[in-house]
Design a protein around this motif. Structure first.
Motif, PDB file in Angstrom:
ATOM      1  N   TYR A 292       3.270   0.627 192.798  1.00 35.30           N
ATOM      2  CA  TYR A 292       1.740   0.445 192.443  1.00 35.30           C
ATOM      3  C   TYR A 292       1.312  -0.656 193.050  1.00 35.30           C
ATOM      4  CZ  TYR A 292       1.998   3.942 188.603  1.00 35.30           C
ATOM      5  OH  TYR A 292       2.652   5.051 188.056  1.00 35.30           O
ATOM      6  N   ILE A 294       0.665  -1.690 196.181  1.00 35.09           N
ATOM      7  CA  ILE A 294      -0.028  -1.579 197.468  1.00 35.09           C
ATOM      8  C   ILE A 294      -0.953  -0.795 197.850  1.00 35.09           C
ATOM      9  CG2 ILE A 294       0.906  -1.279 199.757  1.00 35.09           C
ATOM     10  CD1 ILE A 294       2.449  -3.619 198.862  1.00 35.09           C
ATOM     11  N   ASP A 295      -2.229  -1.161 198.154  1.00 36.08           N
ATOM     12  CA  ASP A 295      -3.175  -0.576 198.473  1.00 36.08           C
ATOM     13  C   ASP A 295      -3.085   0.245 200.099  1.00 36.08           C
ATOM     14  OD1 ASP A 295      -5.589   0.456 198.738  1.00 36.08           O
ATOM     15  OD2 ASP A 295      -6.971  -1.180 198.456  1.00 36.08           O
ATOM     16  N   LYS A 296      -2.494   1.526 200.080  1.00 32.43           N
ATOM     17  CA  LYS A 296      -2.049   2.035 201.099  1.00 32.43           C
ATOM     18  C   LYS A 296      -3.190   2.449 201.942  1.00 32.43           C
ATOM     19  CE  LYS A 296       0.591   4.125 198.553  1.00 32.43           C
ATOM     20  NZ  LYS A 296       1.820   4.489 197.696  1.00 32.43           N
ATOM     21  N   GLN A 310      -0.885   8.075 203.972  1.00 27.65           N
ATOM     22  CA  GLN A 310       0.044   7.772 202.576  1.00 27.65           C
ATOM     23  C   GLN A 310       0.888   8.854 202.467  1.00 27.65           C
ATOM     24  OE1 GLN A 310      -1.475   6.515 198.855  1.00 27.65           O
ATOM     25  NE2 GLN A 310      -2.974   8.092 198.940  1.00 27.65           N
ATOM     26  N   TYR A 331      -2.858   3.100 193.770  1.00 29.68           N
ATOM     27  CA  TYR A 331      -2.923   1.600 194.000  1.00 29.68           C
ATOM     28  C   TYR A 331      -3.512   1.303 192.631  1.00 29.68           C
ATOM     29  CZ  TYR A 331      -4.804  -2.823 195.226  1.00 29.68           C
ATOM     30  OH  TYR A 331      -5.430  -4.460 195.121  1.00 29.68           O
ATOM     31  N   GLN A 333      -3.110  -2.188 190.434  1.00 26.97           N
ATOM     32  CA  GLN A 333      -2.607  -3.567 189.947  1.00 26.97           C
ATOM     33  C   GLN A 333      -2.329  -4.057 188.597  1.00 26.97           C
ATOM     34  OE1 GLN A 333      -5.405  -6.612 192.025  1.00 26.97           O
ATOM     35  NE2 GLN A 333      -4.005  -6.717 193.887  1.00 26.97           N
ATOM     36  N   MET A 370      -0.162  -8.750 198.812  1.00 22.46           N
ATOM     37  CA  MET A 370      -0.376  -7.692 197.795  1.00 22.46           C
ATOM     38  C   MET A 370       0.639  -7.778 196.683  1.00 22.46           C
ATOM     39  SD  MET A 370      -1.945  -4.238 199.912  1.00 22.46           S
ATOM     40  CE  MET A 370      -3.489  -4.192 200.919  1.00 22.46           C
TER      41      MET A 370
END
Lengths: 509, 304
Positions: A292, A294-296, A310, A331, A333, A370
């Motif tokens: 979760y 990682i902002d791919k 992705q 994604y 956080q 991240m």
């Protein structure tokens, strides 16, 4: 002293006045820059992409793969499975080798047996593992051969797409060494003229090739290790095609009057293998938290010029067995922090990640950043590929919580080609044994690879994808593109299997 | 002279054995080449190849085997090329030596006149300008100079080929690049050794007997200033062979440096051993040549 000084200066002027030969390429020549040459031109005795790219233009295999990734007839005109373990191939008639001899079933049998070396313990060819499942090659009649495998081997056809057929009599006459360097003979569109190691491989169109003549009479593969040099050559016309163009070079090559780019998604998936044997990634929720975190999407947009996609797991859309119903981790956080707290780390935890993907250092560092933001406080360690990294792996990847890398599936479009190396924990496996510990996964992978019932395999792989999406033995990242820089004088497009099949290249109008 | 040669020969053998032992140990300590030959293969397949290459024997056995073969000029089969390693290295040597010699020649061509100029007209604007150039030249890395020269002369002005090693014109940029690495040093040495002799009595005598300044400098002063210059060339030769590695990569020159670097990356032991061995021999020979030149240039060395 003065006399030889004068002599030297005269020599220098002579050098300066000499005509410029490179850069002035004829219209009938297609020049490709590769970072290096493979150690041999023998298609069976190396394991290198740069060698494969040259070999495929000199040798034919039983099957060919189209740019749309479908199997096409090549030296075999048709093929079918007679049983779970026996395949029949009808051979094309009248195919000529570059030395003028005609290809026979004997040559096909010889080609396989020179890699399989039945009866010997020590195998010379590094490709032995690719086709080891083949137990016997039987000549049924001059136009028909049977390949018998020791157990059901669903990847057989994939493995045959790059398996060059070589001339038996010729090799027996000139010897292995000459065959790999000066007397290389195949049935492909171009034949060898000259190989100057680390300089150029010069090929000339073979006028008796069964497909007909290629558009370019000469094909040259130059070895240029530096990217900057290859780009400079492309801009000045010294080469026509360069590979592996990075995102930061794209604007330059797009805007230059003599160059363009061609890009296509390839079968290479990026991932972080998590060490499930030790804390914190022995906990499922910690592994999910990492996914979760990682902002791919923004990494693909901002760091890869949008040239990537992705993925939900490591199984990619073009591979057999891909299940589109499995969705990528979003994604999130907040969710990541919650899951990490559930795993027992409400105040975060220190981890170390390793990588040898030197070309992707910025991405690796961004990933670490991240992770740190959600409480997986990451130290990233970059290694040079080669001896040190290798040593690290031989020590079974100790002192690590995970490894960032990518896997190219050897261009085999099947789920097994990525699942087995990454997750199977048998001692003979690749990196799965160092990281993954998902209960029941080994068994499912074994089931998938030992059945030729494609519908059943599809079900198994769908189960596996759901299982690894949930268990998260890796952080699933993205697939990348292969990007070629191409001279505007040449019509050619990048292929999803990263091949340079230059029979398809034509002069642009 | 024969005692001198014998002593040199002995030193030569010691150097060769030492170099082999060091390369052998470092290589074998650095990992498993088979994992690099078959990076994505199963362990069982790797074990098979490891045995085929003789890597499963004890290290001592491997070293004895290596020395026994090396003494006969056989460094074994390259793991990757599957051909004898020594000829592969020898094949590239002329290119690297050619590049290095061109670079030295070019460096001398520039360094000697400018060095003399700086010495004769010391503390003038010309001398200071030369000093600045020296500093600049020494502070720029070889690969950067190479890429800049390439961008200007090959991409911008299209005067020379970008890379390669197949015509005289393609040799210019690599030679200039590598030469720029030593030119400043040569220039400084020429200047300082000229300064040392230029005010000595015999030079004054030469002037006094009415020779032109040109003849005084070239025939008398330079001859004696040559000793330190020759020494430095000998020492620099080894460094230049090393610098050739970078130049070879930038300009895609098929030299021995590129071969060895590639072989180190892949842990291709036979190639590295053969390459390092051959380079060591060349450096030892270059230094021997310098010693002999000494005798020729300076009779006092002979007398001692």
């Amino acid at each position: 002293m003065t006399r030889w000084l004068f002599g030297l200066s005269a020599m220098m002027f002579a050098a300066l006045a000499a005509p410029i030969s490179a850069g002035a390429q004829g219209k009938d020549t297609l020049t490709v820059a590769l970072p290096s040459h493979a150690p041999t031109l023998d298609p069976h005795m190396h394991f290198e992409r740069v060698g494969v790219l040259v070999n495929i233009n000199m040798f034919d295999s039983l099957l060919h793969r189209s740019a749309k990734l479908e199997f096409e007839p090549s030296l075999a005109t048709s093929w079918k499975a007679l049983s779970d373990t026996t395949w029949e191939f009808k051979l094309r008639r009248g195919v000529k080798f570059h030395d003028g001899s005609t290809m026979t079933a004997e040559d096909v049998k010889y080609s396989f047996e020179r890699v399989l070396e039945p009866g010997t313990e020590k195998k010379k060819s590094p490709q032995y593992g690719n086709i080891r499942a083949i137990k016997e090659v039987k000549i049924v009649d001059p136009d028909t051969i049977h390949l018998m495998t020791d157990k059901p081997f669903p990847l057989l056809l994939e493995r045959l797409v790059y398996f060059g057929i070589v001339p038996k009599k010729h090799i027996e006459k000139v010897g292995e060494e000459a065959f790999g360097s000066t007397a290389t003979v195949g049935t492909g569109p171009w034949k060898l003229v000259e190989w100057k190691r680390d300089q150029h491989i010069r090929l000339e169109a073979f006028d008796q090739h069964w497909r007909g003549k290629p558009a370019f009479k000469y094909l040259v593969f130059r070895a240029i290790p530096e990217v900057a040099t290859a780009v400079a050559e492309l801009k000045t016309g010294g080469v026509d095609i360069i590979r592996n163009v990075n995102a930061d070079l794209l604007p330059d090559l797009k805007s230059h009057p003599q160059t363009r780019i061609s890009t296509t998604p390839i079968l290479r998936v990026h991932y972080i293998s998590l060490d499930m044997r030790s804390a914190p990634f022995d906990k499922k929720t910690a592994r999910q938290a990492a996914n979760y975190a990682i902002d791919k999407q923004s990494m693909i947009q901002k760091m890869m010029a949008g040239l990537g996609k992705q993925v939900a797991t490591v199984v990619q859309p073009p591979a057999f067995g891909f299940d589109p119903s499995v969705q990528p981790y979003p994604y999130d956080q907040k969710k990541a922090k919650e899951l990490l707290a559930q795993a027992g780390y409400p105040n975060g935890v220190d981890i170390t990640l390793h990588s040898s993907a030197v070309d992707w250092r910025p991405h690796f560092e961004a990933l670490g950043q991240m992770f740190t933001e959600v409480g997986l406080r990451t130290t990233v360690k970059m290694w040079d590929p080669g001896p040190a990294w290798n040593k690290f792996f031989q020590a079974e990847g100790k002192a690590t919580n995970g490894q960032y890398g990518s896997w190219g599936n050897y261009s085999v479009f099947d789920a097994d080609a990525v699942l087995h190396p990454l997750y199977h924990t048998e001692p003979g496996g690749w990196i799965g044994k160092h990281y993954a510990r998902v209960e029941g996964l080994d068994k499912l992978i074994d089931e998938g690879r030992s059945s030729v019932d494609q519908a059943r395999r599809k079900r198994i792989y769908a189960d596996i994808q759901r299982m690894i999406r949930e268990e998260a033995p890796s952080v699933f990242l993205w697939t990348q593109n292969d990007t070629l820089g191409i001279s505007k004088k040449v019509a050619y497009e990048a292929r999803p299997d990263e091949w340079l099949w230059l029979f398809a290249a034509k002069p642009a109008n | 002279m024969s005692a001198f040669l014998f002593q040199r020969l002995l030193r030569f053998v010691v150097v060769c054995v030492g170099v082999s032992l060091v390369t052998f140990s470092i290589l074998h300590a650095s990992g498993d080449p088979v994992a690099l030959i078959m990076p994505e293969a199963a362990e069982a397949d790797r074990a098979r190849l490891r045995e085929a290459l003789g890597l499963t024997d004890p290290l001592a056995t491997q070293f004895v085997r290596f020395v026994a073969h090396a003494a006969r000029g056989d460094f074994g089969q390259s793991f990757f090329h599957r051909e004898p390693a020594f000829p592969l290295v020898v094949e590239r040597m002329p290119t690297t030596l050619g590049l290095t010699c061109l670079a030295v020649a070019l460096a001398l061509l520039i360094a000697i006149p400018t060095g003399i100029y700086s010495a004769v007209f010391r503390n003038t604007i010309g001398d200071h300008a030369a000093t600045v150039v020296v500093f600049l030249g020494q502070s720029m890395p070889v690969f950067w100079i190479g890429i800049m020269l390439m961008l200007l002369f090959a991409v911008q002005w299209r005067l020379l080929p970008v890379s390669g090693w197949d015509s005289w014109s393609s040799m210019v940029l690599p030679a200039v690049t590598l030469g720029s690495f030593t030119t400043p040093l040569f220039m400084r040495i020429v200047r300082s050794s000229m300064l040392e002799v230029i005010n000595l009595d015999y030079v004054r005598t030469a002037r006094a007997k009415g020779l032109t300044e040109w003849l005084v400098i070239c025939r008398h002063a330079l001859r004696n200033a040559a000793l330190p210059i020759v020494t430095v060339i000998g020492l620099q030769f080894g460094l230049l062979l090393g610098g050739a590695v970078l130049t070879e990569s930038v300009f895609a020159v098929p030299g021995v440096g590129r071969l060895i670097i590639g072989a180190i990356r892949q842990l291709d032991f036979p190639i590295v051993q053969a390459g390092v061995f051959l380079l060591a021999i060349i450096i030892v020979l270059a230094n021997l040549l310098v010693d002999i030149l000494y005798v020729y240039l300076n009779p006092t060395v002979r007398l001692r």
